[in-house]
Write an enzyme that holds these catalytic residues in place. Structure first.
Site, short mmCIF file in Angstrom:
data_model
loop_
_atom_site.label_atom_id
_atom_site.label_comp_id
_atom_site.label_asym_id
_atom_site.label_seq_id
_atom_site.Cartn_x
_atom_site.Cartn_y
_atom_site.Cartn_z
N SER A 1 0.81 -1.21 0.00
CA SER A 1 0.00 0.00 0.00
C SER A 1 0.85 1.27 0.00
O SER A 1 1.62 1.51 -0.90
CB SER A 1 -0.96 -0.04 1.20
OG SER A 1 -1.88 1.01 1.15
N ASP B 1 -2.43 6.56 -3.42
CA ASP B 1 -1.31 5.89 -2.75
C ASP B 1 -0.79 4.78 -3.67
O ASP B 1 -1.26 4.60 -4.79
CB ASP B 1 -1.72 5.35 -1.38
CG ASP B 1 -2.72 4.21 -1.46
OD1 ASP B 1 -3.41 4.09 -2.50
OD2 ASP B 1 -2.83 3.44 -0.49
N ASP C 1 -0.97 1.58 -3.96
CA ASP C 1 -1.79 0.51 -4.54
C ASP C 1 -3.15 0.99 -5.01
O ASP C 1 -3.99 0.19 -5.43
CB ASP C 1 -1.94 -0.67 -3.56
CG ASP C 1 -2.87 -0.38 -2.40
OD1 ASP C 1 -2.95 0.80 -1.99
OD2 ASP C 1 -3.50 -1.31 -1.89
N ASP D 1 -5.85 2.37 -3.52
CA ASP D 1 -7.13 2.28 -2.80
C ASP D 1 -7.41 3.51 -1.95
O ASP D 1 -8.45 3.59 -1.31
CB ASP D 1 -7.21 1.00 -1.97
CG ASP D 1 -6.17 0.92 -0.86
OD1 ASP D 1 -5.32 1.83 -0.74
OD2 ASP D 1 -6.19 -0.07 -0.10
#
Length: 450
Positions: free
Chosen positions: A107, A244, A246, A248
């Protein structure tokens, strides 16, 4: 059964340390394949397939290969998606009727970290029961299935997800005339987000779209928005959008370069639904959501509930209440009527729908919610046992709440990883808030270090 490997957000850590190693990933792939293979056999559903996607960390290639080998050895077919946002794996797992989807990502963390997250066939995170079954299978020896799985690469994964994101907005929705700067954090949205916003008509300038395996989240993205703030001002853009690593999470920057956080974005989506889409049944925030957010929703008679910090808990409370909207101040926003998990691109489009339909610039629209001053102190303690239940601590909290007179709140929250108690106070007066936080922290420190 206590969890040994899975946390509330999958498995995560520093590459090469603990369980974040190729050997563990090989065994994890085999264990997951065995569990999902047995489920398919029970349903007579034939051989299962599992999709694997990743962000742009250099270690993702290594872990992808290890997971693939483990799954194939368990007799599971594997679809390789390449670099894709986490929510894209959730969507594509459903689209391809796969048994599960695996995301290789840490993440918003630096490239030295990596992790694993699973989605079930419905595009939601795995229930505890399945995670426990996978953990149990990890303790068993690996063997080779008599009928090995096969792997294939899904070449049109990005195009499919781009169309899915665009379809989350109504037919005919256009961003023509809007100048936007995107910061893709050198992460998984680098080849997705610019195309989505351009194809919807926006004039797009992009930063953080040159991943090299080690620059993900490096001085860019939603956790480091300073470059975006500067770019928006220099280019005279209407707004900026930061994802960010990843994909999400999302945060915005208005034309003045001021940051607009997840609470403010969630409020804009809620009031848009309230005014234009037939109402907003309710919103789930977290213990850390700004009290001004709660007050602003209350003035519109939109129900609000707080969950523990973490998107898993937000989603659980959304389902329990039958609500479609929830999220965190970090920008992890869930629009459950559009997708099954937090999705930065789809959430950004929901915010832009509000901007377009209200006909107001972001810097003006965000003023409909007043963010209250918030002050937090991390109190390091020799011990935490019984501190929150101690009479002196309760008295200090009670006195502060009395002084706030219903126009603020106090939150004491133990850290999950350190010997800390976080003391947070919110209210209308920043000086009062800081003084009250200091008073409570002093009592907590005395009790916890006695």
């Amino acid at each position: 059964m206590a969890r040994k490997y899975f946390g509330t957000d999958g498995i995560r850590g520093r590459v090469g340390e603990g369980v974040i190693t190729p050997d563990f990933m090989l065994r994890l792939g085999y264990a997951a394949g065995k569990v999902f293979g047995e489920m398919a056999a029970d349903k007579r559903a034939g051989r299962p397939s599992i999709l694997i996607g990743k962000d742009t960390r250099v270690s993702g290639y290594m872990f992808e290969a290890a997971l693939e080998a483990g799954l194939i050895s368990a007799g599971v077919d594997v679809g390789l998606l390449g670099p894709m946002p986490t929510p894209a794996i959730a969507y594509l797992t459903q689209t391809f009727h796969a048994s599960a989807g695996i995301v290789i990502s840490a993440s918003h963390n630096p490239y030295q970290d990596n992790g694993i997250k699973f989605f079930g066939a419905e595009g939601s995170k795995l229930p505890d029961r399945l995670e426990q079954q996978i953990e149990a299978a990890l303790e068993e020896p690996m063997t080779t299935a008599p009928d090995l799985g096969k792997a294939w690469r899904i070449d049109d994964a990005a195009a499919r997800y781009i169309e899915f994101c665009k379809a989350s907005a109504p037919w005919g929705f256009s961003l023509e005339g809007l100048k936007v700067v995107l910061d893709c954090a050198n992460g998984a949205t680098y080849h997705i987000a610019p195309k989505v916003f351009r194809e919807l008509g926006a004039e797009v300038s992009s930063i953080g779209v040159s991943p090299d395996g080690v620059n993900i989240n490096l001085e860019c993205g939603s956790t480091k928005p300073q470059r975006l703030q500067q770019a928006v001002r220099e280019e005279g853009a209407d707004l900026g959008i930061a994802f960010d690593g990843d994909g999400d999470r999302v945060l915005f920057v208005d034309r003045n370069g001021e940051l607009v956080d997840g609470d403010q974005l969630l409020f804009l989506i809620a009031i848009h639904r309230h005014q234009f889409l037939g109402g907003c049944s309710g919103v789930v925030g977290t213990l850390m959501s700004n009290y001004g957010f709660e007050l602003a929703l209350g003035e519109l008679q939109i129900p609000f509930a707080r969950a523990k910090v973490g998107d898993r808990y937000v989603l659980e409370k959304m389902y329990a209440n039958g609500w479609k909207l929830g999220g965190e101040s970090s920008g992890h926003i869930i629009c459950a009527d559009a997708t099954t998990t937090g999705d930065g691109i789809i959430s950004a489009l929901q915010v832009l729908r509000a901007v377009c339909d209200f006909g107001e610039p972001l810097e003006q629209l965000k003023g409909r919610m007043k963010m209250l001053p918030q002050h937090m102190i991390n109190v390091r303690l020799a011990h935490r046992d019984g501190v929150l239940d101690h009479g002196d601590v309760k008295a200090a909290v009670g006195a502060a709440e009395t002084e706030l007179a219903g126009r603020g709140r106090v939150l004491l929250r133990p850290s999950g990883t350190e010997p800390l108690i976080r003391v947070m106070v919110e209210g209308e007066d920043s000086v009062q808030v800081e003084e009250l936080a200091g008073q409570i922290s002093a009592v907590v420190e005395r009790v916890g270090n006695a």
